[in-house]
Every structure is written in C-alpha cells, then in structure tokens.
Motif scaffolding. Structure first.
Motif, short mmCIF file in Angstrom:
data_model
loop_
_atom_site.label_atom_id
_atom_site.label_comp_id
_atom_site.label_asym_id
_atom_site.label_seq_id
_atom_site.Cartn_x
_atom_site.Cartn_y
_atom_site.Cartn_z
N UNK A 101 0.81 -1.21 0.00
CA UNK A 101 0.00 0.00 0.00
C UNK A 101 0.85 1.26 0.00
N UNK A 102 2.16 1.10 0.29
CA UNK A 102 3.07 2.25 0.31
C UNK A 102 3.83 2.43 -0.99
N UNK A 103 3.46 1.68 -2.02
CA UNK A 103 4.06 1.89 -3.34
C UNK A 103 3.44 3.15 -3.94
N UNK A 104 3.88 4.29 -3.42
CA UNK A 104 3.32 5.59 -3.79
C UNK A 104 4.44 6.54 -4.21
N UNK A 105 4.17 7.34 -5.22
CA UNK A 105 5.12 8.39 -5.59
C UNK A 105 5.33 9.31 -4.39
N UNK A 106 6.52 9.87 -4.28
CA UNK A 106 6.78 10.79 -3.17
C UNK A 106 7.71 11.91 -3.61
N UNK A 107 7.49 13.08 -3.06
CA UNK A 107 8.31 14.26 -3.37
C UNK A 107 7.93 15.39 -2.44
N UNK A 108 8.85 16.35 -2.32
CA UNK A 108 8.50 17.60 -1.67
C UNK A 108 8.09 18.59 -2.76
N UNK A 109 7.84 19.85 -2.42
CA UNK A 109 7.26 20.76 -3.41
C UNK A 109 8.26 21.77 -3.96
N UNK A 110 8.59 22.81 -3.20
CA UNK A 110 9.47 23.85 -3.74
C UNK A 110 10.92 23.36 -3.78
N UNK A 111 11.73 24.06 -4.55
CA UNK A 111 13.12 23.67 -4.79
C UNK A 111 13.99 24.09 -3.59
N UNK A 112 14.43 23.11 -2.82
CA UNK A 112 15.21 23.39 -1.61
C UNK A 112 16.66 23.76 -1.93
N UNK A 113 17.09 23.58 -3.17
CA UNK A 113 18.47 23.96 -3.52
C UNK A 113 18.62 25.48 -3.55
N UNK A 114 17.48 26.21 -3.56
CA UNK A 114 17.54 27.68 -3.59
C UNK A 114 17.67 28.30 -2.20
N UNK A 115 17.58 27.48 -1.16
CA UNK A 115 17.58 27.99 0.21
C UNK A 115 19.01 28.03 0.75
#
Length: 365
Positions: free
Chosen positions: A30-44
């Motif tokens: 049930x955890x075979x789910x796409x995952x990601x964060x949103x904004x680009x953290x390389x800019x911080x």
C-alpha cells in the motif's frame, strides 16, 4: 559548522532512502506511492521567512510509475539530489488554484511579498507520499513525518503556515494549540519557538469575506511581538467586523425552493424530513440537501455503511475528482463531496452546476 545546504543535502539523502525503503517494502504494498517535496530546496541558503506546510501531495500514482516517468529523470530510484529539487512541475505553481487563493489571502494582509522570492519561503508537506485524498495515506507512511520535523529543524523558518488546521496537531504539544477563530478557521501554536498558524486548505473554495478575514489576521499575526499575548478575545476585538462579515455571509435562498427546483430535475425525494431531503442522483449515487450544521448539499453512494460509506461505489474516485477538482466542492468524511449553502450563489446557477455534474457522472459510469 555545516552550511544550510550541506545540512539539507544530508537530510535529503537520508529521507530519500527512508521513503524508498518503505515504498519498495514487499510487506507494505500500500506504500508503493510516488513521493516528493514541493518547492526547490536547492535555492535555500539561509533560514526562510515562511514555511508553508500541507498534509501531503494531493494527486496520485505509484512509486514504480514515478521511477519510469521521464519528467523525474530518476536513475532507477529517488535520490537525495532529486528529492531536494522538489516537484518538477513547481515552476507552474503560480497558475495553481491553491496558490492563487493563498496569494489572494496574503494580499488582504499586505504580506503577499513573502511569496515573491523562492529563497524566502519553502512549501512542503508533512508526508511526501502522494495520494488523491489525505485520508488515503497509509498508516505506516505517517512514521516518516519525523523526516519533515528534521527538515523544519534545519530550516528554522520565522513562521510556519499550515494549510489545513489539523496539520498543526502534528507539530504542537497535545491541547496547546489555540483556536483563534472557531470552529476551524484559524489556529495558532508554537513548534520549538516558531509560531505556527493553521488555516483551511487553500484548495477549498474561499469566499471573499473569508479571505479578507484570514488575510487580515495573518498580516497582524506575522508582525506580532509575542504570541503569548494573542488570544481569541484579542483577535475578536481587532477583527470582529471581518469575522462577522464572514459569519453572516449567506446567499439568500429558500430551502424549500431549492428542494423544489432539485425535485423538478431529479424527481421526488426518496427520504425526507423537515431538515433533510435525499434524492436519486445517478446510478448508485444520491444527493442530499440538509440544514444540518450551516447547511450543505452532498453527494455519495446511495447505499453504504461503516467508516467508508462509498467503499463499494464503482467509479468513486472519478466521481470525487469531478466534484473536488472540476467544481471545487469540499471533501468531507462519508461524502464524495459537499457544497455549503454559503457558496451557492443562486438556485438557478446551482441547478445548472448539478446538471453538468450529473452528465459527467453518467459519462464515467
């Protein structure tokens, strides 16, 4: 001492590993789910002014599909480097409904400048697993919220804004969050010294009065010298006119007239009492009009039971997407979607909307 980017890269590698392990665990399909964060953290490169925190990405798709999606450019799995770069479609976020609503709210409090520079804010989620509905997040996925807390500890933002007032419960100690505008319009709390504010998710339909009320309050709160002095009574004293305008916002229509017009289209209700009428809508679905709470219209399976009323309804996800995405109805437990009376501009327009929804439902049946 490590720079914030060095800390973020280390965090991203560990987080990508943790999510990858759970997403590929044969014991938890049930955890075979796409995952990601949103904004680009390389800019911080320094602590941001604002962290915008929602519950999870609200779309869908499996991790298996994500790995093979050319938009992600993944070498067979999610990497820390790619995770740090965020959602590859984030460059389109200013056209997204929920972002436009957030900008509109901030403009009412003269704080829209906080959203102008991607080095000054971060947008992420409590859990990175992607599901069409927040209540579909697997229980095991919630263990990885600890990774988001680690991210917050690295970023040390000046403020945290939660999209969804219940999100604050994951960051504040039990019963320490304050409800500034009941029932669930504005809450506040503290996470490791950082002020937290929770508002209804901006994917929902806001009225002008609601945006004006919340935006004005946030503009004040983001400049408050001490949250210890902020109470519901203080907010009421300063923004009582805007709160009353929101509470009193009612489109004027007669309940019986609405029931009568819907009856002309759908036939006589199969169940009726002084407060509620229920009608056959499409095959397997029913429409309810009720004065319960502040009054709303809801659509769900005609027959159901238990915690998930719609569990046996064929095409339930497609129906829900029509209501939530195409017509901005609200998600509510036991319903495919609801529309509160206060968002019904006129009976005529609402009947037209129901007719269009009815046709779309029939097309996917």
């Amino acid at each position: 001492m490590k720079t914030i980017q060095e800390q973020l890269r280390q965090w991203a590698n560990r987080t990508a590993d943790a999510y990858h392990q759970l997403a590929t665990d044969p014991n938890h399909p049930e955890c075979d789910l796409a995952f990601y964060t949103q904004s680009d953290l390389t800019k911080i490169d320094s602590p941001p002014e604002l962290l915008i925190l929602a519950i999870n990405p609200g779309s869908g798709g499996s991790y298996s599909d994500q790995i093979n999606n050319p938009n992600w450019h993944l070498p067979g799995r999610m990497t820390g480097e790619r995770l740090l770069q965020g959602n590859p479609f984030f460059d389109q976020h200013k056209s997204w409904h929920l972002w436009k609503v957030l900008q509109n709210i901030f403009s009412r409090g003269n704080i829209a400048c906080l959203l102008d520079d991607e080095r000054k804010y971060v947008w992420t989620n409590l859990t990175f697993f992607n599901t069409p509905e927040a209540n579909k997040i697997p229980s095991n996925a919630r263990d990885l919220i600890s990774q988001t807390r680690m991210l917050i500890n690295i970023l040390k933002p000046r403020w945290i804004l939660c999209l969804g007032v219940n999100v604050t419960n994951y960051l504040t100690l039990h019963n320490t969050a304050k409800t500034l505008i009941p029932p669930k319009e504005l809450v506040s709390g503290i996470y490791d010294g950082i002020p937290i504010f929770g508002i209804p998710h901006t994917s929902k339909r806001y009225s002008n009065e609601e945006m004006n009320m919340i935006g004005s309050c946030l503009g004040y709160l983001f400049n408050a010298e001490s949250m210890d002095l902020v109470t519901p009574e203080l907010i009421r004293a300063k923004f009582g006119d805007k709160i009353e305008a929101w509470r009193n916002r009612q489109y004027k229509f007669d309940f019986e007239e609405l029931c009568g017009e819907i009856g002309k289209r759908l036939g006589e209700p199969f169940k009726k009492d002084p407060k509620t009428s229920r009608y056959d809508f499409t095959k397997g679905t029913a429409l309810t009009i009720t004065k319960a709470g502040s009054g709303y219209v809801g659509i769900r399976a005609k027959r159901g039971a238990g915690k998930d009323w719609n569990s046996n309804l064929e095409n339930r996800d497609k129906y829900a997407r029509i209501l939530l995405d195409d017509y901005r109805w609200e998600l509510k437990s036991q319903w495919l979607g609801i529309k509160q009376f206060k968002y019904i501009e006129s009976i005529g327009k609402f009947i037209e909307e129901l007719s269009a929804i009815n046709k779309l439902f029939d097309q996917v049946s």
